[in-house]
Enzyme design. Structure first.
Site, PDB file in Angstrom:
ATOM      1  N   SER A  49       0.911  -1.286  -0.103  1.00 53.02           N
ATOM      2  CA  SER A  49      -0.108   0.048   0.042  1.00 53.02           C
ATOM      3  C   SER A  49       0.871   1.187   0.002  1.00 53.02           C
ATOM      4  CB  SER A  49      -0.925   0.097   1.279  1.00 53.02           C
ATOM      5  OG  SER A  49      -2.228   0.802   1.034  1.00 53.02           O
ATOM      6  N   ALA A  51       2.602   4.625  -2.121  1.00 49.33           N
ATOM      7  CA  ALA A  51       2.246   5.475  -3.284  1.00 49.33           C
ATOM      8  C   ALA A  51       3.334   5.380  -4.155  1.00 49.33           C
ATOM      9  CB  ALA A  51       2.227   6.844  -2.744  1.00 49.33           C
ATOM     10  N   CYS A  53       3.168   6.206  -7.296  1.00 50.11           N
ATOM     11  CA  CYS A  53       3.086   7.344  -8.117  1.00 50.11           C
ATOM     12  C   CYS A  53       3.895   8.548  -7.314  1.00 50.11           C
ATOM     13  CB  CYS A  53       1.459   7.848  -8.209  1.00 50.11           C
ATOM     14  SG  CYS A  53       0.664   6.470  -8.942  1.00 50.11           S
ATOM     15  N   TYR A 447     -18.874  29.176 -14.667  1.00 54.46           N
ATOM     16  CA  TYR A 447     -18.026  30.216 -15.388  1.00 54.46           C
ATOM     17  C   TYR A 447     -18.001  31.289 -14.230  1.00 54.46           C
ATOM     18  CZ  TYR A 447     -17.562  34.747 -17.631  1.00 54.46           C
ATOM     19  OH  TYR A 447     -16.904  35.774 -17.858  1.00 54.46           O
TER      20      TYR A 447
HETATM   21  P1  FAD Z   1       1.688  -2.442  -8.570  1.00 60.43           P
HETATM   22  O1  FAD Z   1       1.130  -1.420  -7.783  1.00 60.43           O
HETATM   23  O2  FAD Z   1       2.993  -2.217  -9.186  1.00 60.43           O
HETATM   24  O3  FAD Z   1       1.736  -3.600  -7.403  1.00 60.43           O
HETATM   25  C1  FAD Z   1       2.468  -4.791  -7.836  1.00 60.43           C
HETATM   26  C2  FAD Z   1       3.181  -5.476  -6.653  1.00 60.43           C
HETATM   27  O4  FAD Z   1       3.150  -6.814  -6.939  1.00 60.43           O
HETATM   28  C3  FAD Z   1       4.434  -5.040  -6.398  1.00 60.43           C
HETATM   29  O5  FAD Z   1       4.674  -4.546  -5.212  1.00 60.43           O
HETATM   30  C4  FAD Z   1       5.252  -6.311  -6.415  1.00 60.43           C
HETATM   31  O6  FAD Z   1       6.169  -6.393  -5.816  1.00 60.43           O
HETATM   32  C5  FAD Z   1       4.125  -7.570  -6.256  1.00 60.43           C
HETATM   33  N1  FAD Z   1       4.549  -8.673  -6.726  1.00 60.43           N
HETATM   34  C6  FAD Z   1       4.714  -9.122  -7.955  1.00 60.43           C
HETATM   35  N2  FAD Z   1       4.750 -10.501  -8.334  1.00 60.43           N
HETATM   36  C7  FAD Z   1       4.643 -10.939  -7.049  1.00 60.43           C
HETATM   37  C8  FAD Z   1       4.723 -12.448  -6.420  1.00 60.43           C
HETATM   38  N3  FAD Z   1       5.012 -13.291  -7.368  1.00 60.43           N
HETATM   39  N4  FAD Z   1       4.701 -12.434  -5.171  1.00 60.43           N
HETATM   40  C9  FAD Z   1       4.269 -11.348  -4.374  1.00 60.43           C
HETATM   41  N5  FAD Z   1       4.176 -10.223  -4.828  1.00 60.43           N
HETATM   42  C10 FAD Z   1       4.588  -9.720  -5.820  1.00 60.43           C
HETATM   43  N6  FAD Z   1      -0.016   6.011 -12.575  1.00 60.43           N
HETATM   44  C11 FAD Z   1      -1.072   6.965 -12.458  1.00 60.43           C
HETATM   45  O7  FAD Z   1      -1.965   6.848 -12.898  1.00 60.43           O
HETATM   46  N7  FAD Z   1      -0.488   8.064 -12.162  1.00 60.43           N
HETATM   47  C12 FAD Z   1       0.495   8.426 -11.780  1.00 60.43           C
HETATM   48  O8  FAD Z   1       1.074   9.548 -11.594  1.00 60.43           O
HETATM   49  C13 FAD Z   1       1.744   7.300 -11.524  1.00 60.43           C
HETATM   50  N8  FAD Z   1       2.873   7.815 -11.447  1.00 60.43           N
HETATM   51  C14 FAD Z   1       3.627   6.402 -11.454  1.00 60.43           C
HETATM   52  C15 FAD Z   1       5.074   6.719 -10.813  1.00 60.43           C
HETATM   53  C16 FAD Z   1       6.016   5.530 -10.721  1.00 60.43           C
HETATM   54  C17 FAD Z   1       7.125   6.008 -10.360  1.00 60.43           C
HETATM   55  C18 FAD Z   1       5.504   4.403 -10.872  1.00 60.43           C
HETATM   56  C19 FAD Z   1       6.532   3.334 -10.820  1.00 60.43           C
HETATM   57  C20 FAD Z   1       4.173   3.953 -11.490  1.00 60.43           C
HETATM   58  C21 FAD Z   1       3.234   4.945 -11.643  1.00 60.43           C
HETATM   59  N9  FAD Z   1       1.900   4.974 -12.252  1.00 60.43           N
HETATM   60  C22 FAD Z   1       1.317   6.063 -12.121  1.00 60.43           C
HETATM   61  C23 FAD Z   1       1.614   3.771 -12.330  1.00 60.43           C
HETATM   62  C24 FAD Z   1       0.775   3.190 -11.149  1.00 60.43           C
HETATM   63  O9  FAD Z   1       1.494   3.294  -9.823  1.00 60.43           O
HETATM   64  C25 FAD Z   1       0.461   1.603 -11.656  1.00 60.43           C
HETATM   65  O10 FAD Z   1      -0.353   1.581 -12.791  1.00 60.43           O
HETATM   66  C26 FAD Z   1      -0.191   0.871 -10.604  1.00 60.43           C
HETATM   67  O11 FAD Z   1       0.627   0.686  -9.393  1.00 60.43           O
HETATM   68  C27 FAD Z   1      -0.339  -0.599 -10.976  1.00 60.43           C
HETATM   69  O12 FAD Z   1      -1.019  -1.223 -10.005  1.00 60.43           O
HETATM   70  P2  FAD Z   1      -0.823  -3.104  -9.900  1.00 60.43           P
HETATM   71  O13 FAD Z   1      -1.386  -3.317  -8.601  1.00 60.43           O
HETATM   72  O14 FAD Z   1      -1.087  -3.525 -11.149  1.00 60.43           O
HETATM   73  O15 FAD Z   1       0.679  -3.035  -9.391  1.00 60.43           O
END
Ligand code: FAD
Length: 595
Positions: A49, A51, A53, A447
């Site tokens: 959990s 951030a 982003c 507006y």
């Molecule tokens: P994630 O949030 O990436 O979570 C996936 C998690 O799964 C990871 O913590 C990983 O460790 C875990 N995991 C993977 N495989 C395994 C496994 N086999 N066993 C246990 N754990 C595992 N989006 C926006 O809309 N606006 C923004 O401004 C923005 N800024 C961003 C800035 C950065 C630097 C980054 C990296 C991303 C940004 N994003 C932004 C994209 C956004 O964060 C992602 O789209 C979003 O987090 C995706 O959610 P998710 O749950 O698919 O994956």
């Protein structure tokens, strides 16, 4: 049938892999719906959990404390939601027949089995590290997790970098270019494409290039990185302090970098899905159905790891954004607990701050529309963000793409200083609602002079498009200017003398709008007249006047501002193009070409 709510909830054992955006959204929603369910979240890093982003802003110092990035700790989540959060636990295999996962407890160094009724994969995406010589050397970092941030922070503390190379001009690359510049580093951004931010079209990206350069970011575009090498090799010729590496891009001289951020894109994390034999789509993401269920029963997938249907193109696509991941997590929790809700697809609404400007996009861009074979009309506008007489008005550069038959809005892009966010959200809402450009003209938007205009930029966009749909005007685009044949057209600049002094499209004839009624007979009736002004609005008036006097007229979309932005991308090429412009060789037009 489309979004059937839950009628009866049966408690389940829900196992979630990945404890950030989609995973935690699913966990929290499942708990709110079902107090009796057992909910386990496996996360292989030390944090859930968080951030992601916010990571660039922490590295740049805007977010002061790392603790602020940790939206909730495992203990918080236990206390608040009774979630069983297991960090540093990696799921290494799925046995879909037995409905179990194999989990590696990284700290304890042991593997064990955990059963599930339903399994949610929210495993995200992995940062690309292409097979480039030297890419794994010291000082070269990707940015996805809190651990990545800690590594970059340590490097900055130890090496005190004064130069940085950002490899890749996507969202994360640009955020890092901004943040490292603010930390005092000399930043070079390298990308193999001719533009940054591929979700927007090149003439809009040109505005971003200009902003980056204004703030000292050096751009090396159209230059693929071919290698990273260690300083020893170049130190003698550089003769300065040792650098962590040299970045070799295209045929350019190597660029010194004390720090390299690899923002070269992401790929859907599909290791587990492939091992479990789940269907992977042609874009390389986990294929899910409209309920977000994978090809296997009781295994669901959300977030960056899945392919989503773009409702405009009906094509499968990969969209790595936080909003969709969160909404998908919530929807899957509901479907697991008895709902039959359909995911409506992802239209890619995204926004980014780069120094003093904001860039935002939604829907399909021009290249995507061309590739999908869909007919479209592109329209550029440059209104002010609020009433121009009220202090502080700034320009919005807007591009919309719409269906030339139905008027349906297909995509929008905005660059500006203020008011970009609210306009892109209106466009996004309009696309989701299937609205047409005619509908946008009719929207009743708030507006008062400090906030907008009586005709808001959204209304103006709708009105300008309606003029096209109604056949009152046709347009040419900036790309076409250089291709027009001299016997066919005459380009007419209807701006003021002062505007003309500051630059014009070579070969164009200058007749200010105010003088057009007296001088229009100077224009040839046997050729297509192309009118332009600064933004396209005054030249629309000129075009309407000329049409009513028997001329065949087209208006330059977005006017000089759009043409000039695009031209700045490649002035050498543009200069070549304007040599062939129509009016140069025709006396009745070239007479006005100077001014
Ligand atoms: P994630 O949030 O990436 O979570 C996936 C998690 O799964 C990871 O913590 C990983 O460790 C875990 N995991 C993977 N495989 C395994 C496994 N086999 N066993 C246990 N754990 C595992 N989006 C926006 O809309 N606006 C923004 O401004 C923005 N800024 C961003 C800035 C950065 C630097 C980054 C990296 C991303 C940004 N994003 C932004 C994209 C956004 O964060 C992602 O789209 C979003 O987090 C995706 O959610 P998710 O749950 O698919 O994956």
């Amino acid at each position: 049938m489309k979004n059937t709510a839950i009628k009866e909830i049966t408690a389940k054992k829900i196992v979630i892999v990945g404890g950030v955006a989609g995973g935690m959204s699913a966990a929290a929603r499942a708990r709110r719906l079902s107090e009796q369910s057992e909910i386990i979240v496996f996360e292989r890093t030390a944090h859930v959990s968080y951030a992601n982003c916010g990571l660039p802003y922490y590295l740049g110092g805007e977010i002061k404390s790392q603790a602020k990035l940790l939206v909730a700790t495992p203990q918080d989540l236990k206390d608040k939601f009774n979630l069983d959060i297991r960090v540093k636990h990696e799921v290494i295999a799925i046995n879909k027949e037995a409905k179990t996962v194999t989990v590696r407890d990284i700290a304890a160094g042991r593997d064990y089995q955990e059963s599930y009724d339903d399994l949610i994969l929210s495993v995200g995406a992995a940062a690309l590290r292409p097979d480039i010589p030297g890419i794994d050397g010291p000082g070269r970092f990707v940015l996805r997790t809190i651990e990545d941030v800690a590594n970059i922070e340590n490097w900055i503390e130890q090496q005190k970098p004064s130069t940085a190379v950002i490899a890749g001009g996507g969202f994360i690359g640009l955020e890092m270019a901004e943040q490292l510049t603010k930390r005092g580093m000399a930043v070079t951004l390298v990308d193999n494409k001719e533009q940054v931010l591929s979700p927007i079209d090149i003439e809009m990206a040109a505005l971003v290039h200009s902003e980056l350069k204004t703030h000292g970011v050096k751009l090396l575009l159209g230059k693929p990185i071919v290698g990273f090498s260690q300083p020893e090799k170049y130190q003698a010729q550089e003769g300065s302090k040792p650098k962590s590496c040299w970045v070799h891009a295209g045929n350019e001289a190597p660029v010194a970098a004390d720090l390299v951020i690899l923002g070269m894109g992401v790929r859907a994390e599909t290791t587990l899905a492939k091992q479990a034999g789940l269907t992977i789509g042609e874009r390389g993401g986990i294929r899910v159905d409209s309920k977000l269920q994978s090809s296997a029963a009781n295994i669901w997938a959300v977030g960056d790891a899945i392919e989503v249907l773009n409702p405009i193109s009906q094509n499968w696509t990969l969209i790595a954004l936080g909003g969709p991941a969160n909404r998908q997590g919530r929807l899957v929790a509901e479907n697991i607990l008895g709902a039959k809700k359909t995911y409506q697809g992802t239209i890619g609404t995204a926004i980014l701050r780069i120094f003093d400007i904001t860039v935002a996009t939604v829907g399909l861009n021009q290249n995507q529309l061309i590739n999908s074979g869909r007919a479209f009309e592109a329209l550029h506008l440059h209104p002010t963000n609020h009433a121009s007489y009220y202090p502080g008005a700034t320009r919005l550069d807007i591009k919309v793409l719409f269906d030339p038959a139905s008027g349906q809005l297909l995509g929008a892009q905005i660059v500006g200083q203020d008011g970009v966010d609210k306009r892109i959200d209106v466009f996004a809402t309009a696309i989701k609602a299937g609205m047409t450009m005619r509908d946008l003209a009719e929207l009743e938007l708030a507006y008062a002079p400090p906030f907008g205009s009586a005709k808001d930029p959204i209304n103006l966009t709708g009105m300008a498009a309606t003029n096209i749909l109604d056949g009152l005007i046709s347009q040419v685009q900036w790309q076409e200017i250089g291709l027009l044949k001299d016997i066919e057209s005459c380009i007419v600049d209807v701006r003021t003398d002062g505007e003309r002094e500051r630059g014009y499209i070579p070969g164009s004839k200058h007749i200010p709008l105010q003088k057009l009624r007296q001088r229009y007979h100077e224009l040839p009736k046997d050729r297509m007249i192309i009118t332009y002004c600064q933004s396209g609005q005054r030249s629309y008036n000129a075009a309407r006047f000329l049409q009513q006097h028997g001329y065949t007229v087209k208006n330059l979309s977005g006017g000089y501002l759009t043409w000039h932005a695009a031209e700045s991308l490649n002035s050498e090429k543009a200069n070549n193009l304007v040599q062939t412009l129509p009016c140069l060789s025709q006396s009745d037009c070239s007479a006005g070409a100077k001014k």
